[in-house]
Scaffold this motif. Structure first.
Motif, PDB file in Angstrom:
ATOM      1  N   ALA A 127       0.829  -1.210   0.000  1.00  0.00           N
ATOM      2  CA  ALA A 127       0.000   0.000   0.000  1.00  0.00           C
ATOM      3  C   ALA A 127       0.859   1.253   0.000  1.00  0.00           C
ATOM      4  O   ALA A 127       0.606   2.195  -0.765  1.00  0.00           O
ATOM      5  CB  ALA A 127      -0.935  -0.013   1.212  1.00  0.00           C
ATOM      6  N   LEU A 163      -1.580   2.810  -2.746  1.00  0.00           N
ATOM      7  CA  LEU A 163      -2.913   2.216  -2.715  1.00  0.00           C
ATOM      8  C   LEU A 163      -3.451   2.222  -1.289  1.00  0.00           C
ATOM      9  O   LEU A 163      -2.695   2.364  -0.333  1.00  0.00           O
ATOM     10  CB  LEU A 163      -2.854   0.756  -3.191  1.00  0.00           C
ATOM     11  CG  LEU A 163      -2.352   0.481  -4.596  1.00  0.00           C
ATOM     12  CD1 LEU A 163      -2.177  -1.014  -4.808  1.00  0.00           C
ATOM     13  CD2 LEU A 163      -3.324   1.039  -5.618  1.00  0.00           C
ATOM     14  N   THR A 164      -4.752   2.029  -1.172  1.00  0.00           N
ATOM     15  CA  THR A 164      -5.308   1.822   0.160  1.00  0.00           C
ATOM     16  C   THR A 164      -4.954   0.401   0.586  1.00  0.00           C
ATOM     17  O   THR A 164      -4.612  -0.449  -0.252  1.00  0.00           O
ATOM     18  CB  THR A 164      -6.839   1.973   0.162  1.00  0.00           C
ATOM     19  OG1 THR A 164      -7.405   0.920  -0.634  1.00  0.00           O
ATOM     20  CG2 THR A 164      -7.271   3.333  -0.365  1.00  0.00           C
ATOM     21  N   ASP A 202      -7.204  -2.097  -1.188  1.00  0.00           N
ATOM     22  CA  ASP A 202      -6.803  -2.364  -2.572  1.00  0.00           C
ATOM     23  C   ASP A 202      -5.522  -3.187  -2.627  1.00  0.00           C
ATOM     24  O   ASP A 202      -5.375  -4.067  -3.479  1.00  0.00           O
ATOM     25  CB  ASP A 202      -6.627  -1.058  -3.341  1.00  0.00           C
ATOM     26  CG  ASP A 202      -7.954  -0.374  -3.646  1.00  0.00           C
ATOM     27  OD1 ASP A 202      -9.007  -1.056  -3.609  1.00  0.00           O
ATOM     28  OD2 ASP A 202      -7.941   0.842  -3.907  1.00  0.00           O
ATOM     29  N   LYS A 259      -6.423  -6.766  -1.948  1.00  0.00           N
ATOM     30  CA  LYS A 259      -7.043  -7.359  -3.129  1.00  0.00           C
ATOM     31  C   LYS A 259      -5.993  -7.712  -4.178  1.00  0.00           C
ATOM     32  O   LYS A 259      -6.042  -8.784  -4.796  1.00  0.00           O
ATOM     33  CB  LYS A 259      -8.076  -6.409  -3.729  1.00  0.00           C
ATOM     34  CG  LYS A 259      -9.347  -6.279  -2.930  1.00  0.00           C
ATOM     35  CD  LYS A 259     -10.302  -5.292  -3.612  1.00  0.00           C
ATOM     36  CE  LYS A 259     -11.519  -5.022  -2.767  1.00  0.00           C
ATOM     37  NZ  LYS A 259     -12.401  -4.004  -3.406  1.00  0.00           N
ATOM     38  N   ALA A 260      -5.036  -6.816  -4.382  1.00  0.00           N
ATOM     39  CA  ALA A 260      -3.974  -7.056  -5.364  1.00  0.00           C
ATOM     40  C   ALA A 260      -3.113  -8.248  -4.956  1.00  0.00           C
ATOM     41  O   ALA A 260      -2.785  -9.103  -5.788  1.00  0.00           O
ATOM     42  CB  ALA A 260      -3.116  -5.807  -5.525  1.00  0.00           C
TER      43      ALA A 260
END
Length: 91
Positions: free
Chosen positions: A11, A16-17, A20, A23-24
């Protein structure tokens, strides 16, 4: 480093949050797993290669009873570090 710490690093590094980044990471791990299940090899230049290797059946010895046992053949996931990663680790 555990998964949560890795997500924090992703992150921060990618802007990114954490949601996210999680998720990645989950999508990346799932893609690697699916490819290995299919028997494919994943090459990440500069990082390394994930592959599946087959171990043949063999005989072993039960240490408690000293009896010979048969160990079944199986597939194992392997990772070989790339040149850049190996060099960075050895500095």
């Amino acid at each position: 480093m555990n998964k949560t710490e890795l997500i924090d690093q992703i992150a921060a590094g990618a802007g990114l949050t954490k949601v996210d980044a999680k998720k990645a990471l989950d999508a990346t791990v799932a893609a690697i797993k699916d490819a290995l299940v299919k028997g494919d090899k994943i090459q990440l230049v500069g990082f390394g290669t994930f592959a599946v290797a087959e171990k043949p059946a063999r005989e072993g010895i039960n240490p408690a009873t000293k009896q010979k046992i048969k160990i079944a053949a199986k597939k194992v996931a392997k990772f070989k570090a790339g040149a850049e990663l190996a060099e960075a680790v050895n500095k």
